[in-house]
Design an enzyme around this catalytic site. Sequence first.
Site, PDB file in Angstrom:
ATOM      1  N   TYR A 103      -6.819   5.987   4.228  1.00 56.25           N
ATOM      2  CA  TYR A 103      -6.892   4.966   3.183  1.00 56.25           C
ATOM      3  C   TYR A 103      -6.052   3.738   3.527  1.00 56.25           C
ATOM      4  CZ  TYR A 103      -5.597   2.294  -0.850  1.00 56.25           C
ATOM      5  OH  TYR A 103      -5.337   1.231  -1.664  1.00 56.25           O
ATOM      6  N   GLU A 140       0.821  -1.212   0.000  1.00 54.86           N
ATOM      7  CA  GLU A 140       0.000   0.000   0.000  1.00 54.86           C
ATOM      8  C   GLU A 140       0.857   1.264   0.000  1.00 54.86           C
ATOM      9  OE1 GLU A 140      -3.033   0.199  -0.615  1.00 54.86           O
ATOM     10  OE2 GLU A 140      -3.686  -1.863  -0.342  1.00 54.86           O
ATOM     11  N   ASP A 144     -10.024   5.715  -2.312  1.00 56.57           N
ATOM     12  CA  ASP A 144      -8.899   6.231  -3.105  1.00 56.57           C
ATOM     13  C   ASP A 144      -9.456   6.779  -4.414  1.00 56.57           C
ATOM     14  OD1 ASP A 144      -9.573   3.992  -4.610  1.00 56.57           O
ATOM     15  OD2 ASP A 144      -7.519   3.206  -4.717  1.00 56.57           O
TER      16      ASP A 144
END
Length: 346
Positions: free
Chosen positions: A116, A33, A134
Amino acid sequence: MEFYKILEMWYLNNQRNLPWRNSSNPYFIWLSEIILQQTRIQQGLDYYKVFTEHYPTVQDLANASEDEVLKDWQGLGYYSRARNLHFSAQYICNELNGKFPTTYKELLKLKGVGDYTASAIASICFNEKTAVVDGNVYRVLSRYFNIDIPINSPKGIKYFKELAQELIQNANPKNYNQAIMDFGSMVCKPQNPTCETCVLADGCMAKAKNLINSLPVKEKKLKVKNKFFNFIVIDNGESTIIEKRTGNGIWKNLYQFPLIETNEPVNQETLFQHDFFKNNEFKNVDISLFNSEPWIHKLTHQHLHTHFWIINTNNIKNFELTAWKNIDDYAVPKLIHNFLEEYKSK
């Protein structure tokens, strides 16, 4: 059929085959991520492979030096991500006894982890009902529900997060979050979305009103600033001079050649008036401009118009020298890396 069920069914048949999806290890999900922030998946795959090979555990990452981490990150940009990654690995090992946080709220305490990323890790690894939002999610939701609130406004950020959170309540968090992100990337694309075969088409309000290309809405970006960089590349045949950037600007803790920043393009005569040359007594030097046309390096809010000035001299005083043969050991911005590739080939 409900929105979340359609997406989950689509995902089961169309999910992308990505290496981190074979694991529920939060360390690997966290790595992926952070790497994929501001980065295309295709580019991020190579970096993910490097990091999982060089640092297979969070302890390995914590034990590495920051210079090693920045070197492995070189070329990916947004280097604060790498510094935060390294800092958080040390925090996990030193403050949390090596145990990775397991909840959204605890994950938010990691440096460089926002809503996020915390939502993604919490849902994918621990099945917590925390919705990811996102660029892909903004696009899918704004089009499907025909929402014209700017996605980069405080009102928009709050509105879309609350809507996403409502939609995940009855879903499988792990599958649903990955489904909506994949769907936005593969079907509901920024340009040329495949509306004709879209499984959400029947309920898509933007499609019904022919507003697909108008959504999502964004507020105008900040004006881009132009900066003029002049790197001084001193070469005595065997060595050069590099320095470590400090402060909180771009490229913190990366290495560069001595830099003279100006308000406009300059010629050699003007360049020699700078304190760098006055203070270091460069005399009878051979100076040449490596690139007659500036290299323009585009960052989010600034464009760097860059020239590299080559100074061939054996009269180098008051500097710590770096051997050319060791230059690749240092983490440098992509702009410097590209110069080195060309300079060494000449």
